[in-house]
Enzyme design. Sequence first.
Site, short mmCIF file in Angstrom:
data_model
loop_
_atom_site.label_atom_id
_atom_site.label_comp_id
_atom_site.label_asym_id
_atom_site.label_seq_id
_atom_site.Cartn_x
_atom_site.Cartn_y
_atom_site.Cartn_z
N HIS A 298 -25.87 -34.03 -25.61
CA HIS A 298 -25.65 -33.73 -24.19
C HIS A 298 -26.47 -34.64 -23.28
O HIS A 298 -26.82 -35.74 -23.68
CB HIS A 298 -25.91 -32.23 -23.91
CG HIS A 298 -25.24 -31.34 -24.92
ND1 HIS A 298 -23.90 -31.02 -24.86
CD2 HIS A 298 -25.71 -30.78 -26.07
CE1 HIS A 298 -23.59 -30.26 -25.92
NE2 HIS A 298 -24.66 -30.10 -26.66
N GLU A 313 -30.39 -27.01 -23.03
CA GLU A 313 -30.37 -27.63 -24.35
C GLU A 313 -30.64 -29.13 -24.28
O GLU A 313 -31.37 -29.70 -25.09
CB GLU A 313 -29.00 -27.38 -25.02
CG GLU A 313 -28.95 -27.94 -26.43
CD GLU A 313 -27.54 -28.15 -26.97
OE1 GLU A 313 -27.39 -28.96 -27.90
OE2 GLU A 313 -26.60 -27.53 -26.45
N GLU A 433 -28.76 -28.42 -35.69
CA GLU A 433 -28.96 -27.41 -34.63
C GLU A 433 -30.30 -26.76 -34.92
O GLU A 433 -30.46 -26.03 -35.90
CB GLU A 433 -27.84 -26.35 -34.67
CG GLU A 433 -26.45 -26.88 -34.39
CD GLU A 433 -26.11 -26.94 -32.90
OE1 GLU A 433 -27.02 -26.69 -32.07
OE2 GLU A 433 -24.96 -27.27 -32.57
ZN LIG Z 1 -25.26 -29.09 -28.39
#
Ligand SMILES: [Zn+2]
Length: 483
Positions: A298, A313, A433
């Site tokens: 991102h 995030e 993640e």
């Molecule tokens: Zn992500």
Amino acid sequence: MKAVLKLCLSLLVMASGILIAGHSKADAAVIFSDIPAGHQAFNEITYLAQGKIVSGDISGKFNPKANVTRAEATAMIGRVLNLNGNKRKTVFKDVGSANFASGYIQSAVDKNIISGYSDRSFKPNGLVTRGEMAIMICKAFDYSFGNSSSGAAQAIKNRGIDSGVEDGTFGFNRTSDRATTAIFLARAINADLRTNHSVSFNKVKYVNTANLNVRTGPNTNYSISGKLNIQDRVATAYQAGSWTYIKSDSGITGFVLDSYLSVNPLPTTGGSADDTPNEDGTPSSPLSSQTIVIDPGHGGKDTGKIGLNKVKEKDINLDVALRLKAIALKTPFNIKLTRENDTFPELRDRVAFAKQAKANIFVSIHSNAGKGTGAETYYYSSSAYNPHVADSMALAKFIQDRLTVALDMKDRGIKNGDLHVIRENSMPAVLTELGFLDRKEDFDKLNNPDYRQKAAGAIYMGILDYYQKKGYNVDSLYSYASN
Ligand SMILES: [Zn+2]
């Protein structure tokens, strides 16, 4: 004078505004009151006006029958080729630096497009003839014409730029009025305007930059007709100055700056760490030849997941990536990040970046949300896309194991994920993640810089584990993880 200039400018701005989508001939709007849609040179004049190569007078007229001087014609060609038009001294005794076209005239001399007369004059106010236009265009566009008038006329005819005058000759000594000059120039630039469309796209080149605009003409005043990506293959036809007329595999035609094209494709596969080892089983290339690309997920307009306390995030991902970079900089590895700031590269640009960097491994860093808990790491399992399935899986496992230990996270395991950046890449590639930003236990860790340092160290050690399995001696490099 100022007022005149202003008016001309606003006319031009208006014109380009109206025509932004107008690269097909039929929907172009009328710009000049004396050049209605049915005018024989409507398409050509409109096209040149879009590129600010020609403009009208203060009353909005183009004056198609007006004469064109040699200085004016040279300035137009100069604008077509994006030559340096800054007024300056010239080699000609009758073109001083104050002449409005002195810059273009000297640039055209430098490019061998004009040479003037043997007495060192240029006769800037002389009226340009059709023959002179033909020769200048041959030189400007690099047509072979045997340096003869008849050769130039033939070269122009063959390309469907002009077919001569009503008596069947080329009309070499006739003056070229503004409409005729516009026809010559516009058709030389844009093959779609010619009476004979048989342009051959005969050289293959490759786009060497991300997100390349293809334009309807050879300067940035022209509208965008399409976009190309790094590595896209194009066929080239000819150049207008430093812009090249291309056709892409996907069917886009138009102009791009030639410096964004390469003769050879960029390497599409990183030399992955499983390069054939030496006979004694040791790796054939040193660690210092290994490039690691880290991709902080991102960024910029794309916040990614929003966690507790509105933590984004994108910020967590970037911070861990920068910490990982700081560690790797102390080691022999080459480390590169797809972004080092709060910016948003497209997914395809992240992949292109890794390929161009000849990355040996690619690690994308993300954080989760959705009320779960724990860390998980993805690889992509179809070798039809990324051929490095086994290595991607191994890398995912090593990183996952290190992360769950270092962060004391629930182990959600490694997973096959159909994710762009790992599927489209051409080296071992994983996406991790770190944890769930909207789950208090996970959030408290990821929101803590000490834990983010641990996460960076864990990914780094997972990478070392991977290289160790590949036969590299990395023992001495583990200590950097906690330093
Ligand atoms: Zn992500």
